[in-house]
Design an enzyme around this catalytic site. Structure first.
Site, PDB file in Angstrom:
ATOM      1  N   TYR A 133     -11.300  10.886  -1.347  1.00 31.73           N
ATOM      2  CA  TYR A 133      -9.993  10.222  -1.334  1.00 31.73           C
ATOM      3  C   TYR A 133      -9.785   9.561   0.019  1.00 31.73           C
ATOM      4  O   TYR A 133      -9.666  10.242   1.036  1.00 31.73           O
ATOM      5  CB  TYR A 133      -8.900  11.249  -1.638  1.00 31.73           C
ATOM      6  CG  TYR A 133      -7.479  10.736  -1.637  1.00 31.73           C
ATOM      7  CD1 TYR A 133      -7.171   9.378  -1.667  1.00 31.73           C
ATOM      8  CD2 TYR A 133      -6.420  11.641  -1.629  1.00 31.73           C
ATOM      9  CE1 TYR A 133      -5.865   8.935  -1.675  1.00 31.73           C
ATOM     10  CE2 TYR A 133      -5.104  11.206  -1.635  1.00 31.73           C
ATOM     11  CZ  TYR A 133      -4.834   9.856  -1.659  1.00 31.73           C
ATOM     12  OH  TYR A 133      -3.530   9.420  -1.664  1.00 31.73           O
ATOM     13  N   LYS A 161     -11.417   7.841  -4.827  1.00 38.43           N
ATOM     14  CA  LYS A 161     -10.080   7.270  -4.952  1.00 38.43           C
ATOM     15  C   LYS A 161      -9.852   6.410  -3.720  1.00 38.43           C
ATOM     16  O   LYS A 161      -9.793   6.912  -2.601  1.00 38.43           O
ATOM     17  CB  LYS A 161      -9.008   8.358  -5.052  1.00 38.43           C
ATOM     18  CG  LYS A 161      -7.583   7.783  -5.092  1.00 38.43           C
ATOM     19  CD  LYS A 161      -6.521   8.862  -5.087  1.00 38.43           C
ATOM     20  CE  LYS A 161      -5.126   8.243  -5.049  1.00 38.43           C
ATOM     21  NZ  LYS A 161      -4.049   9.287  -4.984  1.00 38.43           N
TER      22      LYS A 161
END
Length: 293
Positions: A133, A161
């Protein structure tokens, strides 16, 4: 494995600041009914930074219980100390989570080698699929595509992400990591364009309150029906933008309460509830999206 509209779920709280599990169950049921493709429990939008370890674990386990196998649940497990991130990931071994979402270490600003070693340690400690992320606007560190490519060679690091909003990175990451490495947008306003360029879906804030629209939009995108998807996207664009009029998740919790989805809009300090001056902006965005009359 991970695609479509995945919600970065809010953590509902009561007026005493305790987790409201009745509202949590309602939210899980709402997303299953709406066709959401997955739930991230206790990520940034779920106020992970202000939850205790015990609350964090219980929230993930209760989300799994409420989901009851009907929707994949991804556990937020990021920390800025590697041993803590490893511990969080190991806590969910054999729990039934579909994966772990691990934000880059924040505040201490590691080098690219430090980021690689951080995620490598997590990868070696668990066989749960890991989602990297990258959100430099919050963490003050940027996980570069070249480092992502090194990490993608590790068996259980399967996805990224990307909340940079930099659409050029989709093609760069695809070239470096291959088309099977999953790329998920972390920026609702650019997420449809992200998928047009080769991404696989979104981990979404907007989906908290517009789950059916988001699920439909990304289902259309998966079928190559981008013109139809864009019609939905443009209607939701005020939400994509105005849910960040103050720090996430302040506006989306206010909106969820305004729509009757959660009992209270309470949020833990140092975040505070949506200011009176910002409320009309979010209210108008809800109306523009067709969620309020």
């Amino acid at each position: 494995m991970f695609s479509g509209s995945i919600v970065a779920l809010v953590t509902p709280l009561d007026t005493d600041g305790e987790v409201d599990y009745n509202s949590l169950k309602s939210l899980v049921d709402y997303h299953i009914k709406a066709g959401t493709n997955g739930i991230v429990a206790v990520g940034t939008t779920g106020e992970s930074a202000t939850l205790s370890v015990e609350e964090h674990v219980k929230l993930v386990m209760k989300t799994l219980e409420f989901a009851d196998g009907r929707i994949p649940v991804i556990a937020g497990t990021g920390a800025n100390a590697t041993h803590e991130a490893v511990t969080f990931s190991k806590l969910f071994h054999d729990s039934g989570v579909a994966g772990c979402l691990s934000v880059t270490p924040y505040y201490n600003k590691p080098t690219q080698e430090g980021l690689f070693q951080h995620y490598k340690a997590i990868s070696e400690a668990t066989d749960i699929p890991q989602i990297l992320y990258n959100v430099p606007g919050r963490t003050a560190v940027d996980l570069l595509p070249e480092t992502v490519a090194r990490l993608a060679e590790l068996d259980n690091i399967v996805a990224l992400k990307d909340a940079t909003g930099d659409l050029d990175r989709v093609a760069i990451t695809r070239e470096l990591c291959g088309e099977n490495f999953i790329q998920l947008s972390g920026d609702d306003a650019t997420a449809l364009d992200f998928v047009k360029l080769g991404g696989h879906g979104v981990i979404s804030v907007t989906s908290n309150i517009a789950a059916k629209d988001m699920a439909t939009m990304f289902a259309l995108a998966a079928q190559g029906k981008f013109e139809e998807a864009e019609i939905i996207n443009q209607r939701l664009m005020p939400l994509h933008n105005d849910l960040f009029v103050e720090a996430n998740p302040i506006p989306v919790k206010w909106a969820a309460h305004r729509l009757g989805m959660i009992t209270h809009s309470d949020i833990r300090l140092p975040l505070t509830e949506l200011s009176l001056s910002a409320q009309p902006t979010v209210e108008q965005a809800l109306k523009s999206a067709g969620l309020l009359k």
